[in-house]
Design a protein around this motif. Structure first.
Motif, mmCIF file in Angstrom:
data_model
loop_
_atom_site.group_PDB
_atom_site.id
_atom_site.type_symbol
_atom_site.label_atom_id
_atom_site.label_comp_id
_atom_site.label_asym_id
_atom_site.label_seq_id
_atom_site.Cartn_x
_atom_site.Cartn_y
_atom_site.Cartn_z
ATOM 1 N N ARG A 60 -2.942 -6.066 -15.614
ATOM 2 C CA ARG A 60 -2.753 -6.852 -14.471
ATOM 3 C C ARG A 60 -4.027 -7.013 -13.327
ATOM 4 N NH1 ARG A 60 1.577 -6.711 -17.610
ATOM 5 N NH2 ARG A 60 2.649 -8.412 -17.669
ATOM 6 N N GLY A 61 -4.484 -6.195 -13.796
ATOM 7 C CA GLY A 61 -5.794 -5.708 -12.271
ATOM 8 C C GLY A 61 -5.074 -5.041 -11.053
ATOM 9 N N ILE A 62 -3.876 -4.855 -11.732
ATOM 10 C CA ILE A 62 -3.414 -3.781 -10.253
ATOM 11 C C ILE A 62 -3.660 -2.277 -10.506
ATOM 12 C CG2 ILE A 62 -1.125 -3.433 -8.982
ATOM 13 C CD1 ILE A 62 0.626 -5.111 -10.894
ATOM 14 N N LYS A 63 -4.101 -2.262 -9.188
ATOM 15 C CA LYS A 63 -5.066 -0.639 -9.090
ATOM 16 C C LYS A 63 -4.137 0.304 -8.284
ATOM 17 C CE LYS A 63 -10.245 -1.605 -8.445
ATOM 18 N NZ LYS A 63 -11.180 -1.949 -7.107
ATOM 19 N N HIS A 64 -3.899 0.977 -8.881
ATOM 20 C CA HIS A 64 -2.958 2.309 -8.996
ATOM 21 C C HIS A 64 -2.912 3.581 -8.474
ATOM 22 C CE1 HIS A 64 -2.690 1.717 -12.930
ATOM 23 N NE2 HIS A 64 -1.679 3.246 -13.049
ATOM 24 N N SER A 65 -2.849 4.304 -7.622
ATOM 25 C CA SER A 65 -2.795 5.671 -7.223
ATOM 26 C C SER A 65 -1.314 6.740 -6.831
ATOM 27 C CB SER A 65 -3.344 5.901 -6.518
ATOM 28 O OG SER A 65 -3.131 5.478 -4.716
ATOM 29 N N ALA A 95 6.210 -8.928 -8.572
ATOM 30 C CA ALA A 95 6.069 -9.095 -7.877
ATOM 31 C C ALA A 95 4.487 -9.956 -7.383
ATOM 32 C CB ALA A 95 6.185 -8.452 -6.416
ATOM 33 N N PHE A 96 3.125 -8.837 -8.025
ATOM 34 C CA PHE A 96 2.118 -9.298 -8.252
ATOM 35 C C PHE A 96 1.709 -11.047 -8.979
ATOM 36 C CE2 PHE A 96 0.809 -5.668 -6.848
ATOM 37 C CZ PHE A 96 0.037 -5.579 -5.762
ATOM 38 N N GLU A 97 2.793 -11.244 -9.262
ATOM 39 C CA GLU A 97 2.264 -12.426 -10.552
ATOM 40 C C GLU A 97 2.619 -13.118 -9.593
ATOM 41 O OE1 GLU A 97 4.092 -11.983 -14.198
ATOM 42 O OE2 GLU A 97 3.155 -10.357 -14.994
ATOM 43 N N LYS A 98 3.465 -12.963 -8.768
ATOM 44 C CA LYS A 98 4.664 -14.342 -7.880
ATOM 45 C C LYS A 98 2.888 -14.765 -6.530
ATOM 46 C CE LYS A 98 9.287 -14.581 -7.948
ATOM 47 N NZ LYS A 98 11.165 -14.213 -7.727
ATOM 48 N N HIS A 99 2.175 -13.565 -6.272
ATOM 49 C CA HIS A 99 1.800 -13.184 -4.903
ATOM 50 C C HIS A 99 0.402 -13.191 -5.419
ATOM 51 C CE1 HIS A 99 5.838 -13.363 -3.441
ATOM 52 N NE2 HIS A 99 4.987 -13.711 -2.441
ATOM 53 N N GLU A 100 -0.866 -14.015 -6.363
ATOM 54 C CA GLU A 100 -1.930 -13.366 -6.925
ATOM 55 C C GLU A 100 -2.621 -13.954 -6.187
ATOM 56 O OE1 GLU A 100 -3.001 -13.313 -10.102
ATOM 57 O OE2 GLU A 100 -1.181 -13.100 -10.923
ATOM 58 N N LYS A 101 -3.201 -12.733 -5.865
ATOM 59 C CA LYS A 101 -4.302 -11.892 -5.409
ATOM 60 C C LYS A 101 -5.219 -11.184 -4.887
ATOM 61 C CE LYS A 101 -4.007 -9.134 -2.103
ATOM 62 N NZ LYS A 101 -3.121 -8.684 0.075
ATOM 63 N N ILE A 102 -6.035 -11.328 -4.856
ATOM 64 C CA ILE A 102 -7.635 -10.539 -5.429
ATOM 65 C C ILE A 102 -7.172 -8.294 -4.621
ATOM 66 C CG2 ILE A 102 -10.021 -9.140 -4.850
ATOM 67 C CD1 ILE A 102 -10.949 -12.526 -4.697
ATOM 68 N N GLY A 103 -7.563 -7.885 -5.065
ATOM 69 C CA GLY A 103 -7.286 -6.432 -4.372
ATOM 70 C C GLY A 103 -5.927 -6.022 -4.361
ATOM 71 N N LYS A 104 -5.465 -5.610 -5.875
ATOM 72 C CA LYS A 104 -3.558 -5.661 -5.677
ATOM 73 C C LYS A 104 -3.922 -3.847 -5.737
ATOM 74 C CE LYS A 104 -3.349 -8.959 -9.137
ATOM 75 N NZ LYS A 104 -2.692 -9.720 -10.772
ATOM 76 N N ASN A 125 1.327 -3.988 -2.226
ATOM 77 C CA ASN A 125 0.200 -5.084 -1.633
ATOM 78 C C ASN A 125 0.805 -7.106 -2.014
ATOM 79 O OD1 ASN A 125 -1.692 -5.468 -3.008
ATOM 80 N ND2 ASN A 125 -2.722 -5.154 -1.238
ATOM 81 N N ALA A 126 1.950 -7.059 -2.408
ATOM 82 C CA ALA A 126 2.207 -7.625 -3.107
ATOM 83 C C ALA A 126 3.233 -9.075 -2.416
ATOM 84 C CB ALA A 126 3.209 -8.026 -4.515
ATOM 85 N N GLY A 127 2.876 -9.152 -1.223
ATOM 86 C CA GLY A 127 3.308 -10.244 -0.547
ATOM 87 C C GLY A 127 4.893 -10.060 0.363
ATOM 88 N N GLY A 128 5.376 -8.845 -0.275
ATOM 89 C CA GLY A 128 6.541 -8.403 0.297
ATOM 90 C C GLY A 128 8.306 -9.479 -0.438
#
Length: 196
Positions: A60-65, A95-104, A125-128
């Motif tokens: 889903r393009g979510i970078k995680h650390s 949450a990221f699916e509801k708030h599509e954005k670049i740089g997840k 940073n999925a919009g809160g």
């Protein structure tokens, strides 16, 4: 049918199967009658959870650390703690699916608190979450997801696990930047020696 549409249908089937399996696991782990405590390292529990979840986040393009500067021994139920982490990461993923954005972005880190507990923080940073429902997210069966995508028991059970099995608690707060809500921070607090 095209190869693309078949792939899309198979993805949906896999996603629904995983959600049903996760719900069954939630109930099984929650009501398991006989459990034995074990000593384990917190880093191992997070690493095991990331092994389980990494593919879902990456696709889903979510970078995680995961950042930490010490390891911590925990006495308790490792599987239960991993279930809490899976629930938190699954909520961030959704949450990221509801708030599509670049740089997840999804960041995990932990620290010692002043009273000797460990706070594990998951920041995205999925919009809160809407402020008017923020205080309801731990209610059983309360969900902001569509009926076929969430049961509303994940965060409730996670909080109960932390309270009963780890003498801890769970908190969620919104992250603001320049006055705008940009994401969520979920904090799981545990006592290293468990519930005594």
């Amino acid at each position: 049918l095209t190869p693309e549409s078949i792939d899309s249908i198979l993805d949906d089937i896999m996603l629904q199967t995983q959600k049903m399996s996760a719900t069954i696991n939630d109930f099984m782990n929650f009501f398991k009658p006989s459990k034995a405590k074990e000593e384990f390292f917190l880093k191992d529990a997070i690493d095991d959870t990331l092994r389980l979840m990494s593919a879902q986040l990456q696709i889903r393009g979510i970078k995680h650390s995961f950042a930490y500067n010490f390891d911590q021994k925990i006495m308790g139920f490792k599987n239960e703690l991993e279930q809490v982490f899976v629930n938190i990461l699954s909520n961030a993923r959704d949450a990221f699916e509801k708030h599509e954005k670049i740089g997840k972005q999804l960041l995990m880190e932990y620290r010692l608190t002043e009273d000797g507990k460990v706070a594990i923080e998951f920041s995205d940073n999925a919009g809160g979450i809407d402020d008017e429902i923020l205080d309801r997210v731990f209610e059983p069966y309360f969900t902001t997801k569509e009926p076929d995508k969430g049961t509303g028991i994940g965060l409730y059970m996670s909080k109960v696990i932390l309270q009963k099995s780890f003498n801890g608690d769970m908190y969620i707060e919104n992250i603001y930047e320049d006055g705008h809500r940009v994401g969520t921070k979920c904090i799981a607090v545990i006592t290293p020696e468990g519930d005594h």
